[in-house]
Each structure stands twice: as structure tokens, then as C-alpha cells.
Design a protein around this motif. Sequence first.
Motif, PDB file in Angstrom:
ATOM      1  N   UNK A   1      35.272 -58.192  41.680  1.00  0.00           N
ATOM      2  CA  UNK A   1      34.135 -57.680  42.452  1.00  0.00           C
ATOM      3  C   UNK A   1      32.963 -58.648  42.398  1.00  0.00           C
ATOM      4  N   UNK A   2      32.702 -59.218  41.227  1.00  0.00           N
ATOM      5  CA  UNK A   2      31.607 -60.175  41.094  1.00  0.00           C
ATOM      6  C   UNK A   2      31.884 -61.441  41.899  1.00  0.00           C
ATOM      7  N   UNK A   3      33.127 -61.897  41.894  1.00  0.00           N
ATOM      8  CA  UNK A   3      33.483 -63.065  42.697  1.00  0.00           C
ATOM      9  C   UNK A   3      33.241 -62.791  44.178  1.00  0.00           C
ATOM     10  N   UNK A   4      33.662 -61.621  44.630  1.00  0.00           N
ATOM     11  CA  UNK A   4      33.480 -61.263  46.036  1.00  0.00           C
ATOM     12  C   UNK A   4      31.998 -61.195  46.398  1.00  0.00           C
ATOM     13  N   UNK A   5      31.182 -60.670  45.475  1.00  0.00           N
ATOM     14  CA  UNK A   5      29.745 -60.589  45.708  1.00  0.00           C
ATOM     15  C   UNK A   5      29.140 -61.986  45.851  1.00  0.00           C
ATOM     16  N   UNK A   6      29.546 -62.897  44.976  1.00  0.00           N
ATOM     17  CA  UNK A   6      29.041 -64.269  45.032  1.00  0.00           C
ATOM     18  C   UNK A   6      29.442 -64.948  46.326  1.00  0.00           C
ATOM     19  N   UNK A   7      30.679 -64.770  46.726  1.00  0.00           N
ATOM     20  CA  UNK A   7      31.160 -65.426  47.947  1.00  0.00           C
ATOM     21  C   UNK A   7      30.483 -64.876  49.188  1.00  0.00           C
ATOM     22  N   UNK A   8      30.202 -63.568  49.172  1.00  0.00           N
ATOM     23  CA  UNK A   8      29.510 -62.963  50.310  1.00  0.00           C
ATOM     24  C   UNK A   8      28.065 -63.450  50.390  1.00  0.00           C
ATOM     25  N   UNK A   9      27.460 -63.653  49.233  1.00  0.00           N
ATOM     26  CA  UNK A   9      26.061 -64.074  49.189  1.00  0.00           C
ATOM     27  C   UNK A   9      25.906 -65.555  49.512  1.00  0.00           C
ATOM     28  N   UNK A  10      26.812 -66.375  48.983  1.00  0.00           N
ATOM     29  CA  UNK A  10      26.693 -67.821  49.170  1.00  0.00           C
ATOM     30  C   UNK A  10      28.091 -68.429  49.292  1.00  0.00           C
ATOM     31  N   UNK A  11      28.710 -68.321  50.460  1.00  0.00           N
ATOM     32  CA  UNK A  11      30.101 -68.761  50.637  1.00  0.00           C
ATOM     33  C   UNK A  11      30.307 -70.257  50.457  1.00  0.00           C
ATOM     34  N   UNK A  12      29.240 -71.048  50.525  1.00  0.00           N
ATOM     35  CA  UNK A  12      29.397 -72.497  50.377  1.00  0.00           C
ATOM     36  C   UNK A  12      29.557 -72.926  48.923  1.00  0.00           C
ATOM     37  N   UNK A  13      29.467 -71.972  47.981  1.00  0.00           N
ATOM     38  CA  UNK A  13      29.659 -72.259  46.559  1.00  0.00           C
ATOM     39  C   UNK A  13      31.026 -71.731  46.127  1.00  0.00           C
ATOM     40  N   UNK A  14      31.814 -72.583  45.466  1.00  0.00           N
ATOM     41  CA  UNK A  14      33.116 -72.152  44.946  1.00  0.00           C
ATOM     42  C   UNK A  14      32.903 -71.302  43.693  1.00  0.00           C
ATOM     43  N   UNK A  15      33.663 -70.211  43.575  1.00  0.00           N
ATOM     44  CA  UNK A  15      33.494 -69.297  42.444  1.00  0.00           C
ATOM     45  C   UNK A  15      34.827 -69.138  41.720  1.00  0.00           C
ATOM     46  N   UNK A  16      34.794 -69.238  40.404  1.00  0.00           N
ATOM     47  CA  UNK A  16      35.987 -69.033  39.588  1.00  0.00           C
ATOM     48  C   UNK A  16      35.641 -68.096  38.441  1.00  0.00           C
ATOM     49  N   UNK A  17      36.624 -67.313  38.010  1.00  0.00           N
ATOM     50  CA  UNK A  17      36.431 -66.370  36.913  1.00  0.00           C
ATOM     51  C   UNK A  17      37.345 -66.746  35.753  1.00  0.00           C
ATOM     52  N   UNK A  18      36.786 -66.711  34.544  1.00  0.00           N
ATOM     53  CA  UNK A  18      37.540 -67.045  33.341  1.00  0.00           C
ATOM     54  C   UNK A  18      37.401 -65.923  32.328  1.00  0.00           C
ATOM     55  N   UNK A  19      38.515 -65.477  31.782  1.00  0.00           N
ATOM     56  CA  UNK A  19      38.515 -64.501  30.699  1.00  0.00           C
ATOM     57  C   UNK A  19      39.227 -65.152  29.517  1.00  0.00           C
ATOM     58  N   UNK A  20      38.499 -65.371  28.440  1.00  0.00           N
ATOM     59  CA  UNK A  20      39.040 -66.100  27.293  1.00  0.00           C
ATOM     60  C   UNK A  20      38.769 -65.307  26.027  1.00  0.00           C
ATOM     61  N   UNK A  21      39.788 -65.233  25.174  1.00  0.00           N
ATOM     62  CA  UNK A  21      39.654 -64.507  23.912  1.00  0.00           C
ATOM     63  C   UNK A  21      39.238 -65.459  22.810  1.00  0.00           C
ATOM     64  N   UNK A  22      38.287 -65.023  21.982  1.00  0.00           N
ATOM     65  CA  UNK A  22      37.860 -65.854  20.866  1.00  0.00           C
ATOM     66  C   UNK A  22      36.465 -65.488  20.427  1.00  0.00           C
ATOM     67  N   UNK A  23      35.955 -66.148  19.401  1.00  0.00           N
ATOM     68  CA  UNK A  23      34.571 -65.919  18.970  1.00  0.00           C
ATOM     69  C   UNK A  23      33.625 -66.348  20.089  1.00  0.00           C
ATOM     70  N   UNK A  24      32.632 -65.524  20.384  1.00  0.00           N
ATOM     71  CA  UNK A  24      31.836 -65.713  21.592  1.00  0.00           C
ATOM     72  C   UNK A  24      31.129 -67.059  21.655  1.00  0.00           C
TER      73      UNK A  24
END
Length: 200
Positions: free
Chosen positions: A98-121
Motif C-alpha cells: 500500500x505504501x509503495x502504491x501511495x508513493x507511485x501515485x504521488x510521484x511516479x517518476x521515482x522508483x520505489x522498492x520495499x525491503x523487509x529484513x530480520x535482525x537488530x534494528x
Amino acid sequence: MEGGGWNSSCSRSSRGSRRWGRRRCQKEREEATGWWGETGGGTVAKKRVMVVIDQSSRAKHAMMWALTHVANKGDRLALLHVVPHGGGAEADAPNLATLQALCRACKPEVEVEALVIQGPKLATVLSQVRKLEASVLVLGQGKPSPFSWECSLFRCRSEEFVEQCINKAECLTLAVRKQSKGVGGYLISTRWQKDFWLLA
């Protein structure tokens, strides 16, 4: 969760960010060169902007601020969510699609990627900054309590995490806090300047 929820309007104005780029401190100006992606010849180089994401409203405010004030056409915006070891935190993860879609709708000229990584913050964020060669790291920061005894364990840890990222990340790191509706704008903190008021 802070006030304001997850509703956010998309603003394309860059007036405030340009004012922020004219800071007096020479070190800030040098790092801002990497922020804007300007090279010596006046051309604009692509950059990667990383935002640490969780379910809090301050994280989304930071994401939208990074998108509208830092990321330019052709840049890559990385949304990083860190899952601590031990499990059970996946249910608390934000809806990155949902956040990726929001970013693309707001500023489609910017590439958006999502990362989920486990570990100490902290260690995970710092390692991803190096691995992805991020130019700018943006973090959401909460409103500090005027009374030290009111600082909850979670809030103290959150503030400590932001401070450690600012001091240790190998890139320009910005902590962003949205002001109340009556005041407007944002408070921006870096390694050299705290709570700079940006009216934009």
C-alpha cells in the motif's frame, strides 16, 4: 500511534527544501550536495533515498517528506522495515504494498522498492545503508516529552535509535517530525543541527 493517522496529502512544492539547502554550515552544504544529487558540472545524478518504515504515523510522515522534498526524477526510494529476531513482529509490519502504491501515485517518476529484513534494528539499518549505497537516510522522530520522567521505555529507545542512526550512518541522515496543524511545517534534525524548522 501519533496524531494525524496515515492520511497524507501529496505536495509537490520544493520551496522549503531549497531553503533548507541554503544552510549556513559548510558541512551541511557539502552533504546537501549529495542530497540533491548535483555534480560539479551542474548535472543531476541519480541517488537512493532510504526511509525506515513501521506502523507509526511519524514513519509515514517521514516517507512522504522524503518523497516530496528529497527524491527527484529517476531516484530510487527504498522503504526499509526491520523485523527483530524472535518472530511475532510480522503482524505489526506496515502494508508495504500500500505504501509503495501511495508513493507511485504521488510521484511516479521515482522508483520505489520495499525491503523487509530480520535482525537488530540499528545494525540492520546501518548495514543496508552501506550495502545499497544510500545517499540519504530519512527517519521519523516522535515529539519529545518536556518532562524526562514521562519518557516511556519505548519512546526513549526510539529517540536513542534515531540519534545513533544520525551519528553512525555513512550518509546524510535526516530525522523528520511533522509539526501540529496549528504550527505547520517540519522539524528536521541532522548530525550538526537539531530541530531546524522547515515551513513546507
